[in-house]
Write a protein that holds these residues in place. Structure first.
Motif, mmCIF file in Angstrom:
data_model
loop_
_atom_site.group_PDB
_atom_site.id
_atom_site.type_symbol
_atom_site.label_atom_id
_atom_site.label_comp_id
_atom_site.label_asym_id
_atom_site.label_seq_id
_atom_site.Cartn_x
_atom_site.Cartn_y
_atom_site.Cartn_z
ATOM 1 N N ALA A 148 0.829 -1.213 0.000
ATOM 2 C CA ALA A 148 0.000 0.000 0.000
ATOM 3 C C ALA A 148 0.858 1.255 0.000
ATOM 4 N N TRP A 149 1.980 1.204 0.691
ATOM 5 C CA TRP A 149 2.881 2.363 0.750
ATOM 6 C C TRP A 149 3.784 2.461 -0.475
ATOM 7 N N GLY A 150 3.824 1.421 -1.315
ATOM 8 C CA GLY A 150 4.678 1.440 -2.505
ATOM 9 C C GLY A 150 6.138 1.166 -2.215
ATOM 10 N N VAL A 151 6.435 0.431 -1.135
ATOM 11 C CA VAL A 151 7.830 0.125 -0.779
ATOM 12 C C VAL A 151 8.464 -0.676 -1.907
ATOM 13 N N GLU A 152 9.663 -0.271 -2.301
ATOM 14 C CA GLU A 152 10.414 -0.922 -3.374
ATOM 15 C C GLU A 152 11.639 -1.604 -2.799
ATOM 16 N N VAL A 153 11.913 -2.830 -3.234
ATOM 17 C CA VAL A 153 13.157 -3.513 -2.878
ATOM 18 C C VAL A 153 14.163 -3.194 -3.969
#
Length: 148
Positions: free
Chosen positions: A31-36
């Motif tokens: 939901a927060w758009g966290v990218e690895v």
């Protein structure tokens, strides 16, 4: 007594594969758009894009968002050494906020310090994407949960 054959190496997952695992396992990260950005060799880097809804009064990035990002970064580091299969859970987390995070993307860089049979210890450094200065230092321990 015969020597046992060596264990096959764990399959190395791409950052995109680890990101997909993280997004399913921690839906708020999706939901927060966290990218690895990277995850291999006991290290990981993850990015939290700027989101106005994650600001606290005073215009700085909220502590809960930063702690969540640190937790996800450590899990990504674990997933990077376990071939994408890890059910460990956070046991402790100590966060030292060193300076405020101005509005903008945040990068968390995690590294495993010790990985035992029952416990994992690590540290995460958080910084604004636009800076090399560390804004928060996190130490964490995790309990290893063996798959059933």
């Amino acid at each position: 007594m015969a020597d046992s054959p060596p264990l096959p190496p764990k399959r190395r997952c791409s950052p995109a594969e680890i990101q997909a695992i993280v997004h399913v396992g921690v839906p708020i990260a999706a939901a927060w758009g966290v990218e690895v950005l990277e995850a291999a060799g006991g290290r990981a880097a993850v990015r939290l894009p700027f989101r106005p809804d994650l600001l606290r009064p005073g215009g700085t990035v909220s502590g809960p968002a930063l702690m969540g990002l640190a937790d996800v970064a450590m899990w990504a580091a674990l997933l990077g050494v376990t071939g994408g299969k890890d059910e460990s859970v956070t046991s402790t987390m100590t966060v030292n906020f060193l300076r405020p995070f101005a509005p903008g993307p945040v990068v968390a860089e995690a590294r495993l310090l010790k990985r035992g049979k029952r416990m994992v210890f690590g540290e995460v450094l958080l910084r604004a994407e636009s800076s090399e200065e560390v804004s928060a230092h996190v130490t964490t321990s995790w309990v290893v949960i063996a798959p059933a």
